[in-house]
Design a protein around this motif. Structure first.
Motif, PDB file in Angstrom:
ATOM      1  N   GLY A 130      -1.630 -34.981 -12.825  1.00  0.00           N
ATOM      2  CA  GLY A 130      -1.527 -33.729 -12.099  1.00  0.00           C
ATOM      3  C   GLY A 130      -0.306 -32.940 -12.532  1.00  0.00           C
ATOM      4  N   PHE A 131      -0.516 -31.713 -12.953  1.00  0.00           N
ATOM      5  CA  PHE A 131       0.579 -30.825 -13.352  1.00  0.00           C
ATOM      6  C   PHE A 131       0.961 -29.952 -12.163  1.00  0.00           C
ATOM      7  CE2 PHE A 131      -0.850 -32.114 -17.450  1.00  0.00           C
ATOM      8  CZ  PHE A 131       0.174 -31.879 -18.349  1.00  0.00           C
ATOM      9  N   VAL A 132       2.190 -30.120 -11.695  1.00  0.00           N
ATOM     10  CA  VAL A 132       2.716 -29.272 -10.630  1.00  0.00           C
ATOM     11  C   VAL A 132       3.405 -28.095 -11.296  1.00  0.00           C
ATOM     12  CG1 VAL A 132       4.229 -29.139  -8.626  1.00  0.00           C
ATOM     13  CG2 VAL A 132       3.050 -31.288  -9.153  1.00  0.00           C
ATOM     14  N   GLY A 133       2.698 -26.981 -11.399  1.00  0.00           N
ATOM     15  CA  GLY A 133       3.203 -25.824 -12.133  1.00  0.00           C
ATOM     16  C   GLY A 133       2.536 -25.723 -13.489  1.00  0.00           C
ATOM     17  N   SER A 134       2.395 -24.494 -13.968  1.00  0.00           N
ATOM     18  CA  SER A 134       1.719 -24.278 -15.254  1.00  0.00           C
ATOM     19  C   SER A 134       2.473 -23.261 -16.105  1.00  0.00           C
ATOM     20  CB  SER A 134       0.276 -23.810 -15.034  1.00  0.00           C
ATOM     21  OG  SER A 134       0.248 -22.587 -14.311  1.00  0.00           O
ATOM     22  N   GLY A 135       3.801 -23.395 -16.122  1.00  0.00           N
ATOM     23  CA  GLY A 135       4.623 -22.515 -16.946  1.00  0.00           C
ATOM     24  C   GLY A 135       4.564 -22.894 -18.412  1.00  0.00           C
ATOM     25  N   ASN A 136       5.485 -22.345 -19.199  1.00  0.00           N
ATOM     26  CA  ASN A 136       5.445 -22.541 -20.649  1.00  0.00           C
ATOM     27  C   ASN A 136       5.531 -24.008 -21.052  1.00  0.00           C
ATOM     28  OD1 ASN A 136       5.239 -19.804 -21.136  1.00  0.00           O
ATOM     29  ND2 ASN A 136       7.435 -19.498 -21.349  1.00  0.00           N
ATOM     30  N   MET A 137       6.431 -24.758 -20.434  1.00  0.00           N
ATOM     31  CA  MET A 137       6.588 -26.155 -20.836  1.00  0.00           C
ATOM     32  C   MET A 137       5.387 -26.995 -20.413  1.00  0.00           C
ATOM     33  SD  MET A 137       8.306 -28.195 -22.617  1.00  0.00           S
ATOM     34  CE  MET A 137       9.786 -27.224 -22.895  1.00  0.00           C
ATOM     35  N   ALA A 138       4.883 -26.759 -19.211  1.00  0.00           N
ATOM     36  CA  ALA A 138       3.686 -27.475 -18.761  1.00  0.00           C
ATOM     37  C   ALA A 138       2.519 -27.164 -19.689  1.00  0.00           C
ATOM     38  CB  ALA A 138       3.347 -27.079 -17.330  1.00  0.00           C
ATOM     39  N   HIS A 139       2.382 -25.900 -20.037  1.00  0.00           N
ATOM     40  CA  HIS A 139       1.309 -25.473 -20.944  1.00  0.00           C
ATOM     41  C   HIS A 139       1.456 -26.160 -22.299  1.00  0.00           C
ATOM     42  CE1 HIS A 139      -1.847 -22.440 -21.898  1.00  0.00           C
ATOM     43  NE2 HIS A 139      -1.430 -22.672 -23.124  1.00  0.00           N
ATOM     44  N   ALA A 140       2.680 -26.252 -22.793  1.00  0.00           N
ATOM     45  CA  ALA A 140       2.927 -26.888 -24.095  1.00  0.00           C
ATOM     46  C   ALA A 140       2.548 -28.358 -24.059  1.00  0.00           C
ATOM     47  CB  ALA A 140       4.397 -26.733 -24.471  1.00  0.00           C
ATOM     48  N   ASP A 164      -1.025 -24.311  -9.316  1.00  0.00           N
ATOM     49  CA  ASP A 164      -0.066 -23.220  -9.489  1.00  0.00           C
ATOM     50  C   ASP A 164      -0.426 -22.142  -8.483  1.00  0.00           C
ATOM     51  OD1 ASP A 164       1.924 -22.247 -12.034  1.00  0.00           O
ATOM     52  OD2 ASP A 164       1.113 -20.646 -10.788  1.00  0.00           O
ATOM     53  N   ILE A 165       0.572 -21.434  -7.994  1.00  0.00           N
ATOM     54  CA  ILE A 165       0.284 -20.371  -7.033  1.00  0.00           C
ATOM     55  C   ILE A 165      -0.429 -19.197  -7.696  1.00  0.00           C
ATOM     56  CG2 ILE A 165       2.188 -20.980  -5.486  1.00  0.00           C
ATOM     57  CD1 ILE A 165       3.802 -18.712  -6.724  1.00  0.00           C
ATOM     58  N   ASP A 166      -0.352 -19.117  -9.031  1.00  0.00           N
ATOM     59  CA  ASP A 166      -1.028 -18.063  -9.781  1.00  0.00           C
ATOM     60  C   ASP A 166      -2.468 -18.507 -10.081  1.00  0.00           C
ATOM     61  OD1 ASP A 166      -1.991 -16.235 -11.666  1.00  0.00           O
ATOM     62  OD2 ASP A 166      -0.031 -15.972 -12.610  1.00  0.00           O
ATOM     63  N   LYS A 167      -3.405 -18.061  -9.261  1.00  0.00           N
ATOM     64  CA  LYS A 167      -4.800 -18.493  -9.390  1.00  0.00           C
ATOM     65  C   LYS A 167      -5.439 -18.010 -10.689  1.00  0.00           C
ATOM     66  CE  LYS A 167      -4.658 -20.452  -5.375  1.00  0.00           C
ATOM     67  NZ  LYS A 167      -4.567 -21.921  -5.287  1.00  0.00           N
ATOM     68  N   GLN A 168      -5.016 -16.848 -11.176  1.00  0.00           N
ATOM     69  CA  GLN A 168      -5.574 -16.341 -12.426  1.00  0.00           C
ATOM     70  C   GLN A 168      -5.170 -17.229 -13.595  1.00  0.00           C
ATOM     71  OE1 GLN A 168      -7.801 -13.711 -12.897  1.00  0.00           O
ATOM     72  NE2 GLN A 168      -7.887 -14.713 -14.910  1.00  0.00           N
ATOM     73  N   LYS A 169      -3.932 -17.692 -13.568  1.00  0.00           N
ATOM     74  CA  LYS A 169      -3.457 -18.584 -14.613  1.00  0.00           C
ATOM     75  C   LYS A 169      -4.270 -19.879 -14.613  1.00  0.00           C
ATOM     76  CE  LYS A 169       0.972 -18.694 -15.381  1.00  0.00           C
ATOM     77  NZ  LYS A 169       2.431 -19.011 -15.298  1.00  0.00           N
ATOM     78  N   LEU A 170      -4.551 -20.407 -13.424  1.00  0.00           N
ATOM     79  CA  LEU A 170      -5.360 -21.621 -13.320  1.00  0.00           C
ATOM     80  C   LEU A 170      -6.758 -21.400 -13.868  1.00  0.00           C
ATOM     81  CD1 LEU A 170      -4.482 -23.077  -9.794  1.00  0.00           C
ATOM     82  CD2 LEU A 170      -3.719 -23.895 -12.021  1.00  0.00           C
ATOM     83  N   SER A 171      -7.332 -20.258 -13.536  1.00  0.00           N
ATOM     84  CA  SER A 171      -8.676 -19.935 -14.023  1.00  0.00           C
ATOM     85  C   SER A 171      -8.700 -19.834 -15.544  1.00  0.00           C
ATOM     86  CB  SER A 171      -9.148 -18.615 -13.402  1.00  0.00           C
ATOM     87  OG  SER A 171     -10.418 -18.255 -13.903  1.00  0.00           O
ATOM     88  N   ASP A 172      -7.679 -19.210 -16.110  1.00  0.00           N
ATOM     89  CA  ASP A 172      -7.591 -19.082 -17.570  1.00  0.00           C
ATOM     90  C   ASP A 172      -7.454 -20.448 -18.241  1.00  0.00           C
ATOM     91  OD1 ASP A 172      -7.739 -16.350 -17.260  1.00  0.00           O
ATOM     92  OD2 ASP A 172      -5.583 -16.004 -17.490  1.00  0.00           O
ATOM     93  N   MET A 173      -6.651 -21.327 -17.636  1.00  0.00           N
ATOM     94  CA  MET A 173      -6.453 -22.660 -18.208  1.00  0.00           C
ATOM     95  C   MET A 173      -7.729 -23.497 -18.105  1.00  0.00           C
ATOM     96  SD  MET A 173      -2.587 -23.521 -16.874  1.00  0.00           S
ATOM     97  CE  MET A 173      -2.269 -24.887 -17.964  1.00  0.00           C
ATOM     98  N   GLN A 174      -8.456 -23.317 -17.022  1.00  0.00           N
ATOM     99  CA  GLN A 174      -9.726 -24.033 -16.873  1.00  0.00           C
ATOM    100  C   GLN A 174     -10.703 -23.621 -17.973  1.00  0.00           C
ATOM    101  OE1 GLN A 174     -12.030 -23.108 -13.338  1.00  0.00           O
ATOM    102  NE2 GLN A 174     -12.914 -25.175 -13.287  1.00  0.00           N
ATOM    103  N   GLY A 181     -10.659 -26.760 -20.017  1.00  0.00           N
ATOM    104  CA  GLY A 181     -11.595 -27.584 -19.272  1.00  0.00           C
ATOM    105  C   GLY A 181     -10.937 -28.479 -18.240  1.00  0.00           C
ATOM    106  N   ILE A 182      -9.737 -28.110 -17.782  1.00  0.00           N
ATOM    107  CA  ILE A 182      -9.016 -28.903 -16.773  1.00  0.00           C
ATOM    108  C   ILE A 182      -9.523 -28.525 -15.379  1.00  0.00           C
ATOM    109  CG2 ILE A 182      -6.994 -29.258 -18.195  1.00  0.00           C
ATOM    110  CD1 ILE A 182      -6.892 -26.633 -15.446  1.00  0.00           C
TER     111      ILE A 182
END
Length: 270
Positions: A7-17, A37-47, A51-52
């Motif tokens: 589980g990734f708590v946060g999806s900033g640059n380092m988490a993304h890397a 992440d509180i940024d739902k759009q970021k989560l949607s983009d990462m999904q 495929g997470i």
């Protein structure tokens, strides 16, 4: 492939890397990765990209995952630990990359309800060339430690160090991406001032820096020896070296490392 749910708590640059590295390196299946992440759009983009699984809360991550990676700003870590500590399990792993949070402070924050590992990464992890320093003061068993070494090796070199020395590592690896980027930019400026295009000068400068670092690692020769090998008597390179020495190049670099190290201590004690 590691069979953990992470589980990734946060999806900033380092988490993304880190996420990009472990997925592309086939260290862990995307289906085993959950992110909040509180940024739902970021989560949607990462999904869509990886495929997470997006999570609804940090508590959901703690309930579902074997390992939680704390990749939020230091000021938020305490709030996260308060949210999750009541649902943690003794065999779970809490891995923190947050500055200013020691292993002891993390243990206290979760009331020792799970196993803790402090990791200090740097941003070249984004291209699989980072330095990932593990604290020797951790609660992981041998199997967990080996699995996490495999996990983070997808992002670069994994090393272990006594925790009280990790501040000095921050002074080197943490500052390097910014300082070397400034150095590459300055080299390119020098090229442009002598008639090269910006694009060409940047390519030459970046490749030369990367190649020089690779020579240090692969030749196992002291950097001073490699320097001497290209400084021919009355040549062009020794002129550049003399100019840097006259302007206090080495002392400036050491002072920058020292200031970064002191700042790390200050953040811990806040």
């Amino acid at each position: 492939m590691i069979d953990y749910k992470v589980g990734f708590v946060g999806s900033g640059n380092m988490a993304h890397a880190i996420m990009k590295g472990v997925i592309h390196g086939q260290v862990i299946a995307p289906d085993n990765i959950y992110v909040f992440d509180i940024d739902k759009q970021k989560l949607s983009d990462m999904q869509k990209e990886y495929g997470i699984h997006p999570a609804e809360s940090n508590v959901e991550l703690a309930e579902k995952c074997d390992m939680l990676l704390l990749a939020v700003k230091p000021g938020i870590v305490g709030r996260v630990l308060d949210q999750i500590k009541n649902v943690l399990r003794p065999e779970q792993m809490i891995v923190s990359i947050a500055a200013g949070w020691s292993t002891a402070k993390l243990r206290a924050g979760i009331e020792r309800r799970a196993r803790v590992l402090k990791v200090m990464p740097n941003t070249p992890a984004m291209v699989g060339a980072g330095v990932m320093v593990f604290s020797k003061d951790n609660d992981l068993d041998e199997e967990q430690l080996e699995n996490l070494k495999t996990f983070f090796s997808a992002n670069g070199l994994v090393l272990m160090l006594e925790e009280d020395k990790m501040f000095a590592t921050t002074g080197i690896s943490g500052t390097i991406p910014a300082c070397v980027s400034m150095y590459i930019e300055a080299l390119a400026d020098g090229g442009v001032s002598n008639g090269l295009t910006r694009e060409f000068a940047l390519q030459v400068a970046a490749q030369a820096v990367m190649g020089s670092a690779k020579m240090v690692l692969e030749s196992e020769k002291h950097p001073g020896i490699l320097k001497d090998q290209v400084c021919t008597p009355a040549g062009t390179t020794i002129e550049a070296v003399v100019s840097l020495e006259e302007d206090g190049f080495r002392g400036t670099v050491i002072r920058a490392c020292n200031r970064c190290t002191r700042k790390s201590y200050e953040m811990l004690n806040k």
